[in-house]
Design a protein around this motif. Structure first.
Motif, PDB file in Angstrom:
ATOM      1  N   TRP A  34       0.813  -1.336   0.037  1.00 46.63           N
ATOM      2  CA  TRP A  34       0.181   0.202   0.053  1.00 46.63           C
ATOM      3  C   TRP A  34       0.838   1.272  -0.136  1.00 46.63           C
ATOM      4  O   TRP A  34       0.351   2.253  -0.834  1.00 46.63           O
ATOM      5  CB  TRP A  34      -0.811   0.142   1.108  1.00 46.63           C
ATOM      6  CG  TRP A  34      -1.695   1.219   1.201  1.00 46.63           C
ATOM      7  CD1 TRP A  34      -2.889   1.473   0.453  1.00 46.63           C
ATOM      8  CD2 TRP A  34      -1.755   2.468   2.184  1.00 46.63           C
ATOM      9  NE1 TRP A  34      -3.306   2.752   0.613  1.00 46.63           N
ATOM     10  CE2 TRP A  34      -2.522   3.228   1.937  1.00 46.63           C
ATOM     11  CE3 TRP A  34      -0.769   2.469   3.362  1.00 46.63           C
ATOM     12  CZ2 TRP A  34      -2.845   4.147   2.650  1.00 46.63           C
ATOM     13  CZ3 TRP A  34      -1.070   3.707   4.257  1.00 46.63           C
ATOM     14  CH2 TRP A  34      -2.220   4.569   3.812  1.00 46.63           C
TER      15      TRP A  34
ATOM     16  N   ILE B 141       0.629   4.017  -3.147  1.00 46.69           N
ATOM     17  CA  ILE B 141       0.001   5.411  -3.003  1.00 46.69           C
ATOM     18  C   ILE B 141       1.170   6.359  -3.423  1.00 46.69           C
ATOM     19  O   ILE B 141       0.817   7.538  -3.929  1.00 46.69           O
ATOM     20  CB  ILE B 141      -0.176   5.813  -1.392  1.00 46.69           C
ATOM     21  CG1 ILE B 141       0.907   5.682  -0.507  1.00 46.69           C
ATOM     22  CG2 ILE B 141      -1.417   5.006  -1.042  1.00 46.69           C
ATOM     23  CD1 ILE B 141       0.580   6.388   0.953  1.00 46.69           C
TER      24      ILE B 141
ATOM     25  N   THR C 128      -0.842   9.678  -4.499  1.00 47.09           N
ATOM     26  CA  THR C 128      -2.027   9.995  -3.566  1.00 47.09           C
ATOM     27  C   THR C 128      -1.264   9.970  -2.417  1.00 47.09           C
ATOM     28  O   THR C 128      -2.190  10.282  -1.256  1.00 47.09           O
ATOM     29  CB  THR C 128      -3.038   8.767  -3.746  1.00 47.09           C
ATOM     30  OG1 THR C 128      -2.638   7.523  -3.291  1.00 47.09           O
ATOM     31  CG2 THR C 128      -3.885   8.959  -4.900  1.00 47.09           C
TER      32      THR C 128
ATOM     33  N   LEU D 106      -1.307  10.604   3.205  1.00 52.47           N
ATOM     34  CA  LEU D 106      -2.474  10.012   2.335  1.00 52.47           C
ATOM     35  C   LEU D 106      -3.257  10.831   2.178  1.00 52.47           C
ATOM     36  O   LEU D 106      -3.657  12.060   2.604  1.00 52.47           O
ATOM     37  CB  LEU D 106      -2.659   8.875   3.116  1.00 52.47           C
ATOM     38  CG  LEU D 106      -3.443   9.029   4.483  1.00 52.47           C
ATOM     39  CD1 LEU D 106      -4.572   7.874   4.650  1.00 52.47           C
ATOM     40  CD2 LEU D 106      -2.543   8.875   5.820  1.00 52.47           C
TER      41      LEU D 106
END
Length: 186
Positions: free
Chosen positions: A58, A62, A67, A89
């Protein structure tokens, strides 16, 4: 996220904040399986190393998708040992805002490590990413995190009721935010 292709490394007096890799999974599992560390994390404590590997994936996704960015916190004296993470995040480029999140092994609580890492990450956000707003969602019972963000000038803007689900329970969170115009390095 920005026009950054290579993961930025941040350095402070005692710390090296770096990209987390698959090799860090056992260390990350160690603290993300700790009930005390996970008490306010928004997830249940991990029960297997594969969950830490998914967390690392993850972090990678990101960054690649623009992101967010999550740094592994290491001591300069032990750069191969991740003791926590801190980063952004839900980055919204159009609005120049993001959320900040962090966690740390119990052994390093109340040693100034998180303040040092947090300062470096905030500085990166305001200076390198030119963010206007960095916000944090904090469990009302998490007094330590509230004190941390308040130390850096974050303002509690309100309570978001039943905002997050942990397991099968909905929880309230405080919304804290710091604006670029309020940022002055403590």
């Amino acid at each position: 996220m920005m026009n950054v292709k290579q993961f930025p490394v941040l350095e402070t007096e005692r710390l090296l904040l770096r990209e987390v890799t698959k090799e860090d999974a056992p260390a990350i599992f160690r603290y993300l399986s700790d009930e005390e560390v996970m008490k306010y994390y928004g997830l249940l404590p991990f029960t297997q190393v594969s969950e830490a590997e998914e967390e690392i994936e993850w972090y990678r996704s990101i960054f690649e998708n623009g992101t967010g960015i999550r740094w592994g916190i290491t001591l300069k004296s032990q750069p191969d040992q991740v003791i926590g993470s801190c980063g952004f995040l839900a980055y919204a480029q159009r609005h120049a805002r993001t959320e900040i999140g962090a966690e740390l092994t119990k052994e390093h609580w109340r040693t100034g490590v998180m303040s040092e890492a947090f300062k470096a990450v905030l500085e990166f956000g305001f200076k390198e990413m030119n963010l206007m707003r960095i916000q944090g969602l904090i469990d009302p019972a998490n007094v330590g995190s509230q004190k941390l963000v308040e130390k850096f000038g974050f303002v509690r803007e309100g309570l978001l009721r039943k905002y997050e689900r942990t397991g099968n329970k909905f929880e309230d969170v405080f919304m804290y935010a710091l604006l670029q115009t309020e940022w002055n390095t403590p």
